[in-house]
Design an enzyme around this catalytic site. Sequence first.
Site, PDB file in Angstrom:
ATOM      1  N   HIS A 156     -16.257  10.721  -1.488  1.00  0.00           N
ATOM      2  CA  HIS A 156     -16.481  12.036  -0.883  1.00  0.00           C
ATOM      3  C   HIS A 156     -15.875  12.136   0.516  1.00  0.00           C
ATOM      4  CE1 HIS A 156     -19.635  15.433  -0.052  1.00  0.00           C
ATOM      5  NE2 HIS A 156     -18.638  15.515   0.802  1.00  0.00           N
ATOM      6  N   GLU A 194      -8.472  -3.811  17.110  1.00  0.00           N
ATOM      7  CA  GLU A 194      -8.531  -3.217  18.447  1.00  0.00           C
ATOM      8  C   GLU A 194      -9.316  -1.908  18.495  1.00  0.00           C
ATOM      9  OE1 GLU A 194      -7.682  -2.907  22.596  1.00  0.00           O
ATOM     10  OE2 GLU A 194      -7.689  -4.576  21.169  1.00  0.00           O
TER      11      GLU A 194
END
Length: 241
Positions: free
Chosen positions: A194, A138
């Site tokens: 990262h 969704e």
Amino acid sequence: MASISPLSVDEQIALVTSDDPHHPANLICELCRNFYTLGWVTGTGGGISIRQDDNIYIAPSGVQKERLHPSHMFVLSHSANTYLRHPTPLKPSACTPLFLAAYNARGAGACIHTHSHWAVLATLINRGKKTFRIANAEMIKGIPSPATGGYHGYHDTLEIPIIENTAKEEDLRESLEKAIEEYPNTSAVLVRRHGVYVWGDTVWKAKTQAECYDYLFQLAVEMAKLGLDPAGPIDPVEDES
């Protein structure tokens, strides 16, 4: 590297002083406090930048993001590539070249960089792959689709490029620029081990997208734990009649 403009002290102070809570210098502080509670900008990591006309406001490097003050903000003239405000002894954000990549390539109004652990894990469940993919969720509907001028649909497959990390943040610029060019329908780039860079037409759109992306990253990680393919089809429902 950007040069420094010879604005007077009073002129520099005026750039970041306003009673308007929606002024970029105030908004960056507010949003960083919010992002800190989400674990996105802990340990002085991560950052945010907002463009107002030709001026780009950028949070500094090495400052606790939950304790930012408008006086800490750097202000860069986009067209002149000149710092209109360069507060000493603070250092410019190492994210600056990456933010500029989004402004230059996409005309973004704001760019957010987080160290969300869900973003990191999303890159790790895609070892050896150049993209993160998820479908039939969704929250995909909160992500814009530049190719159509609208937003992604529930059944669309959302694809986000993943670039490899480097020892220094600024060295990511070339690979991030390449990813933006090669994936014209993306509004985010993941950096393996990262975090993620997200940009939007406005600061509020960038914030909304960052929240939707983080939800989808977490969903994908949890699905992978269960052996489910985040980009897989919807399983048919058995007819019990």
